[in-house]
Structures are given as structure tokens and as C-alpha cells.
Design an enzyme around this catalytic site. Sequence first.
Site, mmCIF file in Angstrom:
data_model
loop_
_atom_site.group_PDB
_atom_site.id
_atom_site.type_symbol
_atom_site.label_atom_id
_atom_site.label_comp_id
_atom_site.label_asym_id
_atom_site.label_seq_id
_atom_site.Cartn_x
_atom_site.Cartn_y
_atom_site.Cartn_z
ATOM 1 N N HIS A 1 13.025 -7.631 -5.374
ATOM 2 C CA HIS A 1 11.973 -8.537 -4.900
ATOM 3 C C HIS A 1 10.947 -8.868 -5.981
ATOM 4 O O HIS A 1 10.053 -9.668 -5.742
ATOM 5 C CB HIS A 1 11.277 -7.908 -3.685
ATOM 6 C CG HIS A 1 10.504 -6.679 -4.054
ATOM 7 N ND1 HIS A 1 11.112 -5.468 -4.318
ATOM 8 C CD2 HIS A 1 9.182 -6.483 -4.262
ATOM 9 C CE1 HIS A 1 10.192 -4.593 -4.658
ATOM 10 N NE2 HIS A 1 9.013 -5.170 -4.638
ATOM 11 N N ASP A 2 11.034 -8.221 -7.146
ATOM 12 C CA ASP A 2 10.100 -8.507 -8.245
ATOM 13 C C ASP A 2 10.746 -9.306 -9.368
ATOM 14 O O ASP A 2 10.087 -9.628 -10.355
ATOM 15 C CB ASP A 2 9.591 -7.190 -8.861
ATOM 16 C CG ASP A 2 8.690 -6.412 -7.920
ATOM 17 O OD1 ASP A 2 8.033 -7.021 -7.071
ATOM 18 O OD2 ASP A 2 8.662 -5.169 -8.050
ATOM 19 N N ASP B 1 8.547 -16.817 14.619
ATOM 20 C CA ASP B 1 7.205 -16.998 14.029
ATOM 21 C C ASP B 1 7.277 -17.309 12.533
ATOM 22 O O ASP B 1 6.253 -17.397 11.856
ATOM 23 C CB ASP B 1 6.314 -15.773 14.293
ATOM 24 C CG ASP B 1 6.819 -14.528 13.583
ATOM 25 O OD1 ASP B 1 7.915 -14.586 12.955
ATOM 26 O OD2 ASP B 1 6.133 -13.485 13.641
ATOM 27 N N GLU C 1 10.540 4.070 -9.121
ATOM 28 C CA GLU C 1 10.324 2.876 -9.944
ATOM 29 C C GLU C 1 9.468 3.299 -11.140
ATOM 30 O O GLU C 1 8.321 3.683 -10.971
ATOM 31 C CB GLU C 1 9.615 1.797 -9.129
ATOM 32 C CG GLU C 1 9.551 0.474 -9.884
ATOM 33 C CD GLU C 1 8.459 -0.457 -9.399
ATOM 34 O OE1 GLU C 1 8.548 -1.658 -9.666
ATOM 35 O OE2 GLU C 1 7.489 0.017 -8.770
ATOM 36 N N ASP D 1 11.731 -9.907 10.671
ATOM 37 C CA ASP D 1 11.258 -8.741 11.427
ATOM 38 C C ASP D 1 12.374 -7.716 11.609
ATOM 39 O O ASP D 1 13.522 -7.956 11.222
ATOM 40 C CB ASP D 1 10.684 -9.184 12.784
ATOM 41 C CG ASP D 1 11.588 -10.189 13.484
ATOM 42 O OD1 ASP D 1 12.807 -9.939 13.516
ATOM 43 O OD2 ASP D 1 11.085 -11.232 13.969
ATOM 44 N N ASP E 1 7.511 3.583 -5.229
ATOM 45 C CA ASP E 1 6.832 2.508 -5.927
ATOM 46 C C ASP E 1 6.004 3.036 -7.104
ATOM 47 O O ASP E 1 5.225 3.981 -6.940
ATOM 48 C CB ASP E 1 5.896 1.829 -4.909
ATOM 49 C CG ASP E 1 5.364 0.503 -5.379
ATOM 50 O OD1 ASP E 1 6.162 -0.430 -5.548
ATOM 51 O OD2 ASP E 1 4.128 0.392 -5.580
ATOM 52 N N ASP F 1 10.462 2.485 1.482
ATOM 53 C CA ASP F 1 9.635 2.330 0.293
ATOM 54 C C ASP F 1 8.433 3.261 0.446
ATOM 55 O O ASP F 1 7.776 3.266 1.488
ATOM 56 C CB ASP F 1 9.151 0.873 0.199
ATOM 57 C CG ASP F 1 9.191 0.348 -1.220
ATOM 58 O OD1 ASP F 1 8.624 1.024 -2.099
ATOM 59 O OD2 ASP F 1 9.763 -0.733 -1.449
ATOM 60 N N ASP G 1 14.420 -13.725 10.961
ATOM 61 C CA ASP G 1 13.334 -13.804 11.939
ATOM 62 C C ASP G 1 13.924 -13.916 13.343
ATOM 63 O O ASP G 1 14.597 -14.895 13.649
ATOM 64 C CB ASP G 1 12.484 -15.042 11.595
ATOM 65 C CG ASP G 1 11.434 -15.329 12.646
ATOM 66 O OD1 ASP G 1 11.079 -14.406 13.406
ATOM 67 O OD2 ASP G 1 10.967 -16.487 12.699
HETATM 68 C C1 GLC Z 1 5.931 -2.381 -7.491
HETATM 69 C C2 GLC Z 1 6.475 -3.289 -6.425
HETATM 70 C C3 GLC Z 1 5.752 -4.591 -6.495
HETATM 71 C C4 GLC Z 1 4.293 -4.331 -6.216
HETATM 72 C C5 GLC Z 1 3.722 -3.270 -7.136
HETATM 73 C C6 GLC Z 1 2.443 -2.710 -6.601
HETATM 74 O O1 GLC Z 1 6.168 -2.862 -8.758
HETATM 75 O O2 GLC Z 1 7.854 -3.411 -6.568
HETATM 76 O O3 GLC Z 1 6.270 -5.549 -5.612
HETATM 77 O O4 GLC Z 1 3.556 -5.509 -6.378
HETATM 78 O O5 GLC Z 1 4.576 -2.153 -7.277
HETATM 79 O O6 GLC Z 1 2.672 -1.937 -5.460
#
Ligand code: GLC
Length: 566
Positions: free
Chosen positions: A328-329, A25, A255, A29, A199, A98, A21
Site C-alpha cells: 500500500h506504500d 458507502d 517493516e 469493509d 509497522d 497490522d 464495499d
Molecule cells: C508505514 C506504513 C505507512 C504509514 C507509516 C506510518 O510505513 O506502511 O503506510 O504511513 O508507516 O505509520
Amino acid sequence: MKKTWWKESIVYEIYPRSFNDSDGDGIGDLKGIIEKLDYLKELGVNVLWLAPVYASPNDDNGYDISDYRAIMPEFGTMADFDRLLEEAHGRSLKIMMDLVVNHTSDEHAWFQESRSSRESEKRDYYIWRDPVDGHAPTNWGSAFGGSAWEWDEKTGQYYLHCFSKKQPDLNWDNPEVRREVYDMMRFWLDKGIDGFRMDVINMISKPPVFADGPAGAGQYCDAGYMVTNGPRLHEYLQEMNREVLSRYDIMTVGECGGTDPAAARLIAGTDRGELNMIFQFEHVNLDGGIADKWAHKPMDLPLLKANLCKWQQELHGNAWNSIYFNNHDQPRAVSRLGDNSPESAKAIATVLYLMEGTPYLYQGEELGMTNYPFRGIEDYHDIESVGAFRQLTGSGSREPEELLDAIAYKSRDNARTPMQWNGGAGAGFTEGTPWMPVNPNYTSVNAAAEEADPDSVLQYYRKLLRFRTKSPEKDLLVYGDFQLLLADDPAVFAYLRTEGQKAALVVGNLTAEERTIGFSAGSAHGIQEILTKLAGKLPALSSGSKKAFASDMTLEPWEAAVWIAG
Ligand code: GLC
């Protein structure tokens, strides 16, 4: 095998909200990312994948996009983005965006227009259906709890949302939708970005007839399961490739949950004209799969090894793997396969990133950042964790205490706590109040402390990544064949990479106990020869003591090493 830059690359995922950051805030960013480009360069990665930075009401942290051509104000402006791209390219770092086009936000102008009336010219941009017998058209459930159908009072129809009700699914059967998406992709590519992470891309082709599916634990059938690898998927990906991807020198990764190696070869086969590679999920689902994400099963190492080996061998020569355990998942691998110790972080990285495929790292793993000590459900931000708790305790199918344990272990929020830059207030992530609490271990697990410690996880990652991309063994480590050894050993992950006369033996003890192994017994002829050549050699890379190779040897807890022959 054809050599290309994206096979030789190392990707690092940035979750911008939690990375750095710059303005106090409490939210990361784009300027914050620019400040850390030298750090990333020094780490040894060369592609940065940015989780979504587009305008979004943040129902699912940016995976619900309201304007594909605008930057989320909390993250900065388009001028900041252009500067980020320029600064990254100036350091030979590539930027991968993404691409979230299975769905938009319900606040996207297309959806606003689509829901305005049944006669709207954009009605068919989304998936609208009449009620059946007064209720939702099918028993499909969304990934974040509840029905996948949302009733729209004004126009008297339901719309489909495989994720939250603020993420309506686009109708890819409509050629106008595809044209809009391709235009938008060109907008970013013409700026000079270097690739897309797509995605849930194998959910874009919906079945021609919508029918009920088998109901899982609750009353619903997982909508994702019903729409995965649909009938026109390859037609759409080939069209996208023809119209857009093939015109640029970029890398793509889709993905693709619910995909086995045969399906992966169709999406990412060398001769298919679709994508470069996919993220598959089989290995990360072994400790409780999609159907039972909130199980808390320990990972079974022989099963994991067999699975990864299958992917290595079945894609070799005709497609290309991505290699990952963190994003991140996913909860942190060091807390899932390891015991949170720096030694376990190093051992996991060694055996993971010397396989064949493009490595994808996730921010903080290079520091050994761990899962967060979550307690009550009020500690979570993630729509998935909160939705699962509500649905499973509400239906009485799980006890709250026991479910909270499983959520603490698996929640996506484990990956989303702020990056730990130093031991100061806010872990150096922010001068304000971080949007999510910092993991209390930041006083010891942080970049500044690890910079100063030659034995840190960070220093080891730098060595490991350079070993993979810059050492004389580079071609062997990127392109060599893969062969699993000691397949049944419950503690040790060992394999060979071979190319011509050259071989690398990679060994990692993935437990906190000493472990004695013997390679000789029953090894095939070619392997015997390699083992003989390796005898007495010092490791080219090791996370523990530098022991000479012997076919029978004792590994320290979490010891990992690589020996080279030829
Ligand atoms: C993918 C992303 C995830 C998101 C989902 C819906 O799995 O990695 O973070 O919640 O798609 O977009």
C-alpha cells in the site's frame, strides 16, 4: 534449514478501504472481505495481512490508531471481525494484523491524557521536550513534511512525531508503554489471529540524546533516519518475543527501512528470538531512495538483480527473506518495472516469487492493476504526496510540473485505488461513489474478465502460486539455494534454485524487446552440468510459448519460464 509453515506461506495484503464495499458507502469493509474469501482461496494465498482496521481518525488511513481494541466503524464491528476470522480459518486462511505501535493517533486516550498536563501520569507515554533557544529541540523533519516536533501551547513543550502531527511517537523507554502494547497484542492473539506485520518497528528505540542531523533537500533532517535501529531495539524486540510472540504459533514481519542484511540478521536471525523476517527497502529505493523518493529514475536491472541476490545469499541459512515489490506504500510494480501490459505483470511475478523467502502480494497485482493516471495535486488523498508537494514547491526546491510527474509515478495512492472486480459501474467495488476514483482501465483489467480468459494475469498467478506451494518442486522452490546467472544482462533476470540433485532455472525477459541470451560462456562447473541436464526440456511453467531449453536461446518480449532438472 528448519522448515516452518510461514516459510511455505504466501501472504496477500488487503487494504480494506479499497478492497470491497458491502454496504454502498464507497468504502471497503470487513463484510466485503468475507465476500471475497473464496476468491482469495482460489488464488492460492494462505495468509491475509490486513492493513489497519482499528478505530482511527484516518489522518494516515488507519496508521493513526485511536483505539487498538475497536474496529473502525466504516469497516464494521468487532462482531464482523470475529466472523471474518472464523470464516477465514474455516477455509484454512490465516489472518495477520497490522501492529502500529511506534505511534498512536493524537486522538488516542493515552495521548489525550498525556497532553492534559505536565503532571499527567501518562505524560511519559510520549516524547515531550522543552524548546531550545525558543524553537524546536532538533532540526528533524517528519515523513510527511514540516518539523517532526509539534508545539503544545497548553503545556509549553514540543512532542515528537516522525510521521504526521496526528501521529505522536510513543515512548518505548517507558516500561508501562511496553506493558500496554504487549497486553493489547495478547488481546488480538487470544482471539486467534495468526501474526503481526509490525509497522516501522525499527524506529521504536529513540536515541538517548536528541541532536541535530544532516539537513536534506529542505531545512530538515529526516527524523526516521535519526531514530532507526536505535540502541534498545533488540532489547525491546527480545522482550516482546519472550512476553508475547513466543507463546503463540504465529508469524511476524517487521517493516524495517534503513536496514542492510547484517542489520536484518540481528532483527530476524534464526537464533535471535526477535522476529521471523523483515521488509527491507533497498531494492524498492533503487529508483530514487528515501532521501530522494521523488526522483524519477528508471530502475537499473543489473543493480536490482545484484541487490536482490545479495539479500538472498546473505540471509540464506541464518535468517529469512520477505519477497515483495508491491504494497500500500509502493507504486504498482507493473508500471514501475513493467510497461503496464499483462505480459510484463506475469514476467515480473515469475522472477520475483520464485526466489527464496515468503512472498507478499498486494491486492490487485494478481489482475495486473496499474498506476493511476494522476494529474493535478488535487487528485491525491495521500498525506505523503500532498505534504511532499507542499514542502518541495513551497521551499522552491522543485518545479511543480516536474514534481507532479514524479509524484504520479511514485505516489502511494497508485496502490490505493479501488480493487477492480468487474467491468460494471464502480468496478464492482461499490454500488455507491468510491472514496477514491477507480482506475479507468477497469473495463478490461478486472477479476471477472480475467476469470473468463485462460491467458489472463489472474490465471497465471493461480498457476504460479500453485507451482510454488503445491508442485513436487515445492521444497526446492521454498528452501533451495539461490544463484544469480547473467548478472550483467540489462534485460534478463535469470537464476538457479538448487537443492541436492534438483535444480530450477528461472528466466524472465524484463523488457518489451526480443532478447537473445547464452548461458554457456564462462559458466562454473556445477552450472554447466545443470544446463546440460536441462537441454531440450520443456518448461514446467511459462508465461509465453513453451520453448524447450537451450543454452543459447531467444526470448520473446516479457517471456518468462521455469525449467526443472533432477
Ligand atoms: C508505514 C506504513 C505507512 C504509514 C507509516 C506510518 O510505513 O506502511 O503506510 O504511513 O508507516 O505509520
